[in-house]
Design an enzyme around this catalytic site. Structure first.
Site, PDB file in Angstrom:
ATOM      1  N   LYS A  56       0.851  -1.214   0.000  1.00 13.19           N
ATOM      2  CA  LYS A  56       0.000   0.000   0.000  1.00 13.19           C
ATOM      3  C   LYS A  56       0.871   1.242   0.000  1.00 13.19           C
ATOM      4  CE  LYS A  56      -1.709   1.562   4.041  1.00 13.19           C
ATOM      5  NZ  LYS A  56      -1.314   2.943   4.341  1.00 13.19           N
ATOM      6  N   ASN A  57       1.829   1.302   0.900  1.00 10.80           N
ATOM      7  CA  ASN A  57       2.586   2.545   1.067  1.00 10.80           C
ATOM      8  C   ASN A  57       3.549   2.806  -0.087  1.00 10.80           C
ATOM      9  OD1 ASN A  57       1.145   3.054   3.336  1.00 10.80           O
ATOM     10  ND2 ASN A  57       2.697   2.300   4.750  1.00 10.80           N
ATOM     11  N   CYS A 150      -4.505  12.136  12.805  1.00 12.30           N
ATOM     12  CA  CYS A 150      -5.427  10.993  12.709  1.00 12.30           C
ATOM     13  C   CYS A 150      -5.394  10.277  14.048  1.00 12.30           C
ATOM     14  CB  CYS A 150      -5.029  10.072  11.563  1.00 12.30           C
ATOM     15  SG  CYS A 150      -3.513   9.184  11.923  1.00 12.30           S
ATOM     16  N   ARG A 469      -9.078  -0.097   4.338  1.00  8.37           N
ATOM     17  CA  ARG A 469      -8.229   0.912   3.698  1.00  8.37           C
ATOM     18  C   ARG A 469      -6.901   0.306   3.252  1.00  8.37           C
ATOM     19  NH1 ARG A 469      -6.214   4.677   7.613  1.00  8.37           N
ATOM     20  NH2 ARG A 469      -4.713   4.901   5.908  1.00  8.37           N
TER      21      ARG A 469
HETATM   22  C1  EPZ Z   1       4.388   6.588   6.749  1.00 14.44           C
HETATM   23  O1  EPZ Z   1       3.621   7.654   7.326  1.00 14.44           O
HETATM   24  C2  EPZ Z   1       3.376   5.454   6.532  1.00 14.44           C
HETATM   25  N1  EPZ Z   1       2.319   5.944   5.675  1.00 14.44           N
HETATM   26  C3  EPZ Z   1       2.785   5.044   7.873  1.00 14.44           C
HETATM   27  O2  EPZ Z   1       1.943   3.912   7.662  1.00 14.44           O
HETATM   28  C4  EPZ Z   1       3.893   4.602   8.801  1.00 14.44           C
HETATM   29  O3  EPZ Z   1       3.351   4.348  10.064  1.00 14.44           O
HETATM   30  C5  EPZ Z   1       4.935   5.731   8.929  1.00 14.44           C
HETATM   31  O4  EPZ Z   1       5.416   6.132   7.640  1.00 14.44           O
HETATM   32  C6  EPZ Z   1       6.125   5.311   9.773  1.00 14.44           C
HETATM   33  O5  EPZ Z   1       6.703   4.177   9.272  1.00 14.44           O
HETATM   34  C7  EPZ Z   1       2.525   5.991   4.333  1.00 14.44           C
HETATM   35  O6  EPZ Z   1       3.566   5.667   3.806  1.00 14.44           O
HETATM   36  C8  EPZ Z   1       1.375   6.466   3.513  1.00 14.44           C
HETATM   37  P1  EPZ Z   1       6.414   9.743   9.131  1.00 14.44           P
HETATM   38  P2  EPZ Z   1       4.247   9.122   7.417  1.00 14.44           P
HETATM   39  O7  EPZ Z   1       6.439  11.036   8.412  1.00 14.44           O
HETATM   40  O8  EPZ Z   1       5.131   9.348   6.268  1.00 14.44           O
HETATM   41  C9  EPZ Z   1       6.812  12.930  12.615  1.00 14.44           C
HETATM   42  C10 EPZ Z   1      -0.011   2.628   7.761  1.00 14.44           C
HETATM   43  O9  EPZ Z   1      -0.628   2.112   8.708  1.00 14.44           O
HETATM   44  N2  EPZ Z   1       6.875  13.968  11.547  1.00 14.44           N
HETATM   45  O10 EPZ Z   1       7.587   8.851   9.006  1.00 14.44           O
HETATM   46  O11 EPZ Z   1       3.163  10.064   7.652  1.00 14.44           O
HETATM   47  C11 EPZ Z   1       5.402  12.355  12.764  1.00 14.44           C
HETATM   48  O12 EPZ Z   1       4.594  13.122  13.568  1.00 14.44           O
HETATM   49  C12 EPZ Z   1       0.539   4.053   7.909  1.00 14.44           C
HETATM   50  O13 EPZ Z   1       0.190   2.076   6.659  1.00 14.44           O
HETATM   51  C13 EPZ Z   1       7.150  15.278  11.900  1.00 14.44           C
HETATM   52  O14 EPZ Z   1       7.343  15.589  13.069  1.00 14.44           O
HETATM   53  O15 EPZ Z   1       5.103   8.941   8.756  1.00 14.44           O
HETATM   54  C14 EPZ Z   1       5.642  11.017  13.357  1.00 14.44           C
HETATM   55  O16 EPZ Z   1       5.701  11.110  14.745  1.00 14.44           O
HETATM   56  C15 EPZ Z   1       0.187   4.665   9.214  1.00 14.44           C
HETATM   57  N3  EPZ Z   1       7.174  16.214  10.910  1.00 14.44           N
HETATM   58  C16 EPZ Z   1       6.994  10.636  12.779  1.00 14.44           C
HETATM   59  O17 EPZ Z   1       7.580  11.816  12.234  1.00 14.44           O
HETATM   60  C17 EPZ Z   1       6.949  15.904   9.586  1.00 14.44           C
HETATM   61  O18 EPZ Z   1       6.965  16.786   8.723  1.00 14.44           O
HETATM   62  C18 EPZ Z   1       6.915   9.576  11.682  1.00 14.44           C
HETATM   63  O19 EPZ Z   1       6.097  10.044  10.679  1.00 14.44           O
HETATM   64  C19 EPZ Z   1       6.674  14.567   9.259  1.00 14.44           C
HETATM   65  C20 EPZ Z   1       6.646  13.610  10.255  1.00 14.44           C
END
Ligand code: EPZ
Length: 497
Positions: A56-57, A150, A469
């Site tokens: 998916k991702n 979310c 989803r």
């Molecule tokens: C990706 O989300 C995945 N989603 C998530 O999978 C997954 O949990 C996550 O990476 C971590 O592996 C997709 O690829 C669509 P992050 P993403 O940016 O990119 C902080 C699932 O169930 N952060 O790595 O949104 C954030 O708050 C989903 O398939 C900032 O602070 O995750 C979090 O605490 C859920 N500032 C941490 O980084 C930013 O600008 C990790 O988030 C961006 C992120």
């Protein structure tokens, strides 16, 4: 196949009717009517083999990247799940042509006329935000609604925005929207940016943007997730020049144009992980393919530590056995601790599923969530210390109440303190038995299915749209493994609340 080859090799435009919206969006996968439920009779014993769907991702990131490419891109092995539908709908709303057939998706974004992704579309899927990079890089500007938080955390996008500024974009927040355009009115410019945290999304956004920037970009402390590697491979096949994917530093030589290419989406490591845990929690033996073992190595180590037997049948096939007779000394799966962290650490997207498993093991386990600030919502019990309750904002408290009530109905005993939890095993007060529960998010929902498979009696899971989803045909796959699970559309839900 010849036809597709023409498209990929010769950049000659291949006009496709935007039939996608008409044919597919009206027919959402498995007709996920709001009030459908899963009904599971347990405890289950699973056996046999299942096929793992495309990631998916990775699909979401590659679909966003098709906006960078002239001509048509062809993605194979794209899972038929609602998140992909939502991303396709975003691409269509921008004017791209999207066609989907037999697990393939063809995208041509030459006709993109709009650079604004509206709130309605963004509400459906956070990953939609990743289009901001390609839009600014190729079309010079983008307006994307800020993705809200979310159920698993605040989910800020500050790293995406600061990174785009480092590549010469002017980025403003206006009325809940991110408005970005190139400062020089021409294109993005190569630069240096260090991510404070190895965010997957920010790494993907900036990698796509820098691929079309003028000059060289150095991104450091980036995410090393396999999905980032898949995106870099697709962009390089489309003419980009990216080095270092999979390490914590990316060097990107920007190109003025990228061309549509063809790519096979790699198998979903989180889906594979979920089924590996399904074998463990039901003390069964199943095999699955395709799986890339190095992408689930952390889980393999943890399940082996607990006492499971994991063997590689061939390059892309894994067998997981947790059949009691196999344990050394014949007792049961032992508890173990996990702390989630960015890849190659333990994936946060498998934390809820592991929680469910640990309630069936012997002993107590410590689980720490370090990636998201609110990803414990699928387990909290009323055992929370009063100081903790007051610390929580009203909103998350109502969520806690919801979840605590649901999980207690399933008989788990777990104590949460901030972002860590003690999971009490079957010899310490957890004893799973069927009940009615509500999914609050994708992976939390998956953990309820696993708990339902191990629980005695019947479990009903509501709000399954969260689960559908991200899992393609999960009911059929589990039925093929011998699980007694059904997808039902009962009369209205309200009577249960
Ligand atoms: C990706 O989300 C995945 N989603 C998530 O999978 C997954 O949990 C996550 O990476 C971590 O592996 C997709 O690829 C669509 P992050 P993403 O940016 O990119 C902080 C699932 O169930 N952060 O790595 O949104 C954030 O708050 C989903 O398939 C900032 O602070 O995750 C979090 O605490 C859920 N500032 C941490 O980084 C930013 O600008 C990790 O988030 C961006 C992120």
């Amino acid at each position: 196949m010849a036809l597709f080859c023409n498209i990929i090799i010769s950049p000659k435009p291949f006009v496709l009717s935007c039939s996608y919206q008409k044919t597919h969006l009206s027919k959402t996968p498995q007709n996920t009517k709001q009030d459908a439920i899963f009904k599971i009779k347990g405890p289950a014993t699973l056996s046999g083999h299942i096929t793992i769907s495309g990631s998916k991702n990775s699909s979401l990131a590659l679909l966003a990247a098709t906006l960078c490419c002239s001509g048509s891109s062809l993605l194979h092995n794209v899972p038929n799940i609602s998140d992909i539908q939502a991303m396709a709908s975003i691409l269509c709303s921008l004017g791209a042509k999207v066609e989907s057939f037999d697990g393939k998706m063809m995208v041509n974004s030459d006709g993109v006329g709009k650079i604004e992704v509206d709130l309605e579309e963004m509400r459906k899927i956070r990953g939609g935000f990743f289009v901001i990079g390609p839009l600014v890089a190729r079309f010079g500007e983008a307006v994307v609604a800020l993705p809200g938080g979310c159920n698993i955390g605040k989910r800020p996008v500050d790293l995406h925005l600061r990174g785009l500024r480092a590549l010469g974009a002017v980025v403003e927040l206006r009325d809940g929207k991110v408005c970005a355009h190139t400062a020089n009115g021409k294109g993005l410019v190569g630069g240096r940016f260090r991510l404070d945290y190895p965010s997957v999304g920010a790494t993907e956004t900036l990698m796509m943007a820098a691929s079309m920037a003028d000059g060289i970009t150095l991104l450091s402390n980036v995410a090393k997730e396999p999905e980032v590697v898949d995106l870099a491979r697709f962009l390089n096949d489309s003419g980009a020049s990216i080095e270092g994917a999979g390490s914590d530093t990316l060097v990107i030589w920007g190109k003025s144009q990228l061309y549509g290419s063809e790519c096979v989406i790699r198998p979903d490591r989180i889906e594979a992980g979920t089924f590996m845990i399904a074998a463990a929690i039901t003390r069964s033996c199943i095999s699955m393919s395709p799986v890339i073992p190095s992408r689930v190595s952390c889980l393999i180590d943890k399940l082996s530590e607990a006492g499971c037997k994991i063997s590689q049948v061939d390059q892309h096939t894994l067998r997981v056995s947790a059949v009691p007779a196999l344990y050394p000394g014949g007792d049961d799966l032992k508890s173990f601790g996990i702390k989630t962290s960015p890849f190659p650490g333990f994936p946060t997207d498998l934390q809820p599923q592991i929680m469910a498993l640990l309630t069936t093991c012997t002993g107590s386990s410590l689980v720490e969530e370090s990636v998201f600030d609110n990803r414990m919502s699928h387990i909290i019990t009323c055992l929370l210390p009063s100081s903790m309750k007051s610390a929580l904002s009203i909103i998350s408290f109502s969520l806690l109440l919801w979840i605590a009530r649901e999980l207690q109905k399933l008989g788990a005993r777990i104590q949460v303190n901030g972002n860590s939890a003690i999971v009490f095993g079957k010899d310490k007060g957890s004893s799973l038995c069927g009940s009615r529960v509500i999914a609050r998010d994708l992976r939390g929902g998956a953990s309820l299915i696993l708990a339902g498979l191990a629980a005695k009696g019947t479990t009903e899971i509501h709000k399954i749209e969260h689960i559908e989803r991200g899992y393609e045909n999960i009911v059929t796959k589990l039925q093929n493994l011998g699980a007694d699970i059904e997808r039902l559309t009962p009369p209205s839900l309200s009577s249960l609340l």
